[in-house]
Design a protein around this motif. Structure first.
Motif, PDB file in Angstrom:
ATOM      1  N   HIS A 288       4.048   4.701  12.497  1.00  0.00           N
ATOM      2  CA  HIS A 288       4.178   4.614  11.039  1.00  0.00           C
ATOM      3  C   HIS A 288       5.062   5.800  10.657  1.00  0.00           C
ATOM      4  O   HIS A 288       4.604   6.942  10.690  1.00  0.00           O
ATOM      5  CB  HIS A 288       2.772   4.724  10.449  1.00  0.00           C
ATOM      6  CG  HIS A 288       2.685   4.824   8.972  1.00  0.00           C
ATOM      7  ND1 HIS A 288       2.104   3.838   8.194  1.00  0.00           N
ATOM      8  CD2 HIS A 288       3.061   5.790   8.110  1.00  0.00           C
ATOM      9  CE1 HIS A 288       2.150   4.201   6.926  1.00  0.00           C
ATOM     10  NE2 HIS A 288       2.732   5.391   6.850  1.00  0.00           N
TER      11      HIS A 288
ATOM     12  N   ASN B   8       9.276   4.505   3.797  1.00  0.00           N
ATOM     13  CA  ASN B   8       8.831   4.212   5.165  1.00  0.00           C
ATOM     14  C   ASN B   8       9.984   3.551   5.930  1.00  0.00           C
ATOM     15  O   ASN B   8      11.006   3.211   5.337  1.00  0.00           O
ATOM     16  CB  ASN B   8       7.652   3.217   5.125  1.00  0.00           C
ATOM     17  CG  ASN B   8       6.374   3.828   4.597  1.00  0.00           C
ATOM     18  OD1 ASN B   8       6.308   4.250   3.457  1.00  0.00           O
ATOM     19  ND2 ASN B   8       5.360   3.876   5.418  1.00  0.00           N
TER      20      ASN B   8
ATOM     21  N   HIS C 184       7.813   7.966   8.254  1.00  0.00           N
ATOM     22  CA  HIS C 184       8.397   8.211   6.928  1.00  0.00           C
ATOM     23  C   HIS C 184       9.834   8.700   7.099  1.00  0.00           C
ATOM     24  O   HIS C 184      10.232   9.188   8.145  1.00  0.00           O
ATOM     25  CB  HIS C 184       7.514   9.170   6.125  1.00  0.00           C
ATOM     26  CG  HIS C 184       6.345   8.437   5.523  1.00  0.00           C
ATOM     27  ND1 HIS C 184       6.411   7.858   4.282  1.00  0.00           N
ATOM     28  CD2 HIS C 184       5.124   8.138   6.023  1.00  0.00           C
ATOM     29  CE1 HIS C 184       5.253   7.253   4.033  1.00  0.00           C
ATOM     30  NE2 HIS C 184       4.450   7.410   5.077  1.00  0.00           N
TER      31      HIS C 184
ATOM     32  N   GLN D 287      -3.948  10.148   0.439  1.00  0.00           N
ATOM     33  CA  GLN D 287      -3.814  11.420   1.145  1.00  0.00           C
ATOM     34  C   GLN D 287      -4.564  12.571   0.464  1.00  0.00           C
ATOM     35  O   GLN D 287      -4.442  13.714   0.878  1.00  0.00           O
ATOM     36  CB  GLN D 287      -2.350  11.770   1.360  1.00  0.00           C
ATOM     37  CG  GLN D 287      -1.848  11.335   2.736  1.00  0.00           C
ATOM     38  CD  GLN D 287      -1.165   9.988   2.701  1.00  0.00           C
ATOM     39  OE1 GLN D 287      -1.070   9.368   1.654  1.00  0.00           O
ATOM     40  NE2 GLN D 287      -0.708   9.515   3.840  1.00  0.00           N
TER      41      GLN D 287
ATOM     42  N   ARG E 166       0.829  -1.208   0.000  1.00  0.00           N
ATOM     43  CA  ARG E 166       0.000   0.000   0.000  1.00  0.00           C
ATOM     44  C   ARG E 166       0.867   1.264   0.000  1.00  0.00           C
ATOM     45  O   ARG E 166       1.021   1.910  -1.033  1.00  0.00           O
ATOM     46  CB  ARG E 166      -0.979  -0.034   1.185  1.00  0.00           C
ATOM     47  CG  ARG E 166      -2.136   0.934   1.054  1.00  0.00           C
ATOM     48  CD  ARG E 166      -1.829   2.353   1.437  1.00  0.00           C
ATOM     49  NE  ARG E 166      -1.454   2.490   2.837  1.00  0.00           N
ATOM     50  CZ  ARG E 166      -0.945   3.607   3.351  1.00  0.00           C
ATOM     51  NH1 ARG E 166      -0.748   4.676   2.586  1.00  0.00           N
ATOM     52  NH2 ARG E 166      -0.611   3.666   4.635  1.00  0.00           N
ATOM     53  N   ASP E 167       1.525   1.583   1.108  1.00  0.00           N
ATOM     54  CA  ASP E 167       2.372   2.790   1.122  1.00  0.00           C
ATOM     55  C   ASP E 167       3.551   2.566   0.170  1.00  0.00           C
ATOM     56  O   ASP E 167       3.974   3.487  -0.544  1.00  0.00           O
ATOM     57  CB  ASP E 167       2.873   3.088   2.546  1.00  0.00           C
ATOM     58  CG  ASP E 167       2.947   4.582   2.835  1.00  0.00           C
ATOM     59  OD1 ASP E 167       3.317   5.327   1.913  1.00  0.00           O
ATOM     60  OD2 ASP E 167       2.650   5.009   3.965  1.00  0.00           O
TER      61      ASP E 167
HETATM   62 ZN    ZN Z   1       2.496   6.626   5.103  1.00  0.00          ZN
END
Ligand code: ZN
Ligand code: KIV
Length: 519
Positions: A208, A244, A210, A515, A19-20
């Motif tokens: 989570h 990430n 970044h 986002q 996903r990310d």
């Molecule tokens: Zn993220």
């Protein structure tokens, strides 16, 4: 080193590569590729796999659904904004899951609420609670994220956290969405939240992070030291912008420094390197040689003093064993004489399956062709070969039927190419500044794509001059970035395949970005 072991708490590893990770510009993956990665993550014993963002496109929905129906040992999660259509779509995709989770989120920082959402804090709070309630009516396991938590006001975070836990969220995630925090600040934030929110003991606190300042892993580990019991991460640190927190770094830090971390994970690290290679080969994002754990140099010793030390006593310069993270699992899989059954059995062990017998047959034919050119076939060769077969089978895929390149010193290289599209063959020829340029020019005569070539790279799948070359081509059009892949022992053919693959993917509609405002 402290040898007295304290009892460990469980740290949940939540992988968001699909996903990310897929939000890295150009890292889009097909459904089959996502299934292969999900199976590798399951084998590695990842606790939660975020398989996608179901509402973002039909393709993402199908991928989440297929993974939910295939993976049984990891919990499967779909992201959704805090709106009912998203949540219902996520629940629909997760229907077949053995264990499913809906992950819903809304931004809580003043900057996001004011400029992106254009909502007052009270509206955001009400929407968050409403979303968690809707999700809980559909599924037992609900995670709620306060997007941009690290730039949110503490009092507001406490109120919203308490309210969503009351509404039924089991995991509360506090992302450092823009990679702004630092370990001391972020660890303290988690500790203070856990000590202040009255019902904190009713939920798992998750992080989570970044990597915009290169601190994603450090921030996540600081949070773990301060009470977080879920970390969200990706293979090779893939992800939006600078990525990430990397799963392999987190897991190995916790394992190697078990003397200082109060937690343990379920991860079987021997699958780390093969999974890293799989993700790199599927996305076309190479792993830098000096990358911790999975980079080619991570366990290589160049200095004579170091080599001498290692030979005398390994631990003089090594804190982990290369074989523990899977560096020696470069298995010689098959050879020229291997038959259909051995081929099928090895693919099954690698977690590869085909939608149809015809696809399997095509892969077997390609395997035999490859075995004629290359004496030893490794697992990496099979992974590359399967990606190649799965990418070039649809009638709407642009595929190479033949390629001829003339390259002679002192003359401009010339390429002649035949392409199949919707069952029709098309031919063109062109010169170029180099052989690859000539091929791409010939293709452009046929497709006139109006794309910009942003990146061209070749990686050897295995060692040796007979290795397959895996080519990545990145194209850009109207702000959309697509990576195409192609593999072959002939790198010119691999280049043509990669270019056509990028063009094929470029025709698919884009995905909705999580986002985006849109709430
Ligand atoms: Zn993220
Ligand atoms: O970075 C972020 O805030 C996210 C959320 C959607 C969890 O990816």
């Amino acid at each position: 080193m402290n040898t007295k072991e304290q009892p460990k708490e469980k740290l949940i590893i939540f992988d968001t590569t699909l996903r990310d990770g897929e939000q890295s510009p150009g890292a889009s993956m097909t459904k089959d590729e996502k299934i292969r990665i999900a199976k590798a993550l399951e084998k590695m014993r990842v606790d939660v796999i975020e398989a996608g963002f179901a509402i973002s496109s039909q393709g993402d929905f199908e991928s989440v659904k297929a993974i939910a129906n295939t993976v049984t040992e990891s919990r499967i999660c779909s992201l959704s904004r805090a709106i009912s259509v998203d949540i219902e779509r996520a629940a629909e995709a997760l229907k077949g899951a053995n264990a499913g989770r809906i992950h819903t989120f809304i931004a809580t920082s003043p900057i996001h609420m004011k400029h992106k959402l254009q909502m007052a804090p009270e509206q955001v709070l009400a929407q968050a609670v409403g979303a968690v309630k809707i999700a809980r009516d559909l599924i037992d396991d609900v995670e709620f994220s306060l997007e941009d938590a690290s730039r949110s006001e503490f009092e507001f975070m406490c109120r919203i956290t308490e309210a969503v836990i009351d509404a039924g969220a089991r995991t509360i995630n506090f992302p450092d969405t823009v990679g702004y925090s630092d370990p001391i600040e972020y660890g303290a934030m988690i500790k203070r939240l856990m000590n202040t929110v009255p019902n904190a003991d009713k939920a798992i606190f998750s992080v989570h992070c970044h990597n915009d300042l290169g601190l994603a892993v450090a921030n996540s580990l600081a949070a773990v030291q301060n009470g977080a019991r879920q970390v969200e991460c990706t293979i090779n640190g893939l992800g939006e912008r600078a990525g990430n927190a990397s799963l392999e770094e987190l897991v190995m830090a916790i394992r190697t420094r078990r003397d200082i971390f109060p937690v343990e994970t379920r991860i079987d690290p021997v699958h780390i390197v093969p999974t890293s290679r799989l993700v790199s080969s599927i996305t076309g994002f190479p792993v830098q040689p000096n990358k911790a754990i999975v980079g080619a140099n991570a366990f290589a010793h160049e200095s004579g003093i170091h080599q001498d030390g290692i030979l005398k006593f390994r631990e003089t310069y090594e804190i982990m064993k290369a074989e523990d993270v899977g560096w020696s699992t470069n298995k010689l899989s098959l050879g020229k004489l291997s038959g259909r059954a051995a081929f099928g059995a090895r693919l099954e062990e690698l977690g590869i399956s085909f939608d149809s017998k015809e696809e399997f047959n095509q892969a077997f034919v390609r395997f035999k062709e490859l075995a004629d050119k290359k004496r030893e076939i490794f697992d990496e060769d099979l992974q590359a070969l399967v990606s190649d077969v799965q990418l070039g089978t649809g009638a709407d895929d642009l595929t190479v039927i033949d390629l001829e390149v003339l390259s002679k010193s002192g003359q401009l290289p010339h390429a002649k190419i035949g392409i199949r599209y919707q069952d029709k063959d098309h031919r063109a020829e062109a010169n170029g500044d180099g052989a690859v340029d000539a091929i791409f020019n010939a293709i452009e005569i046929l497709v006139n794509s109006e794309t910009n070539l942003q990146l061209y790279s070749v990686n050897a799948v295995t060692q040796g001059t007979d290795s397959q070359g895996e080519v990545t081509v990145r194209l850009e059009k109207d702000g959309r970035i697509i990576n195409g892949q192609g593999a072959d022992t002939d790198i010119l053919l691999a280049s043509a395949k990669a270019y056509l693959n990028a063009l094929t993917l470029m025709r698919n509609p884009g995905r909705l970005h999580p986002q985006l405002g849109g709430v």
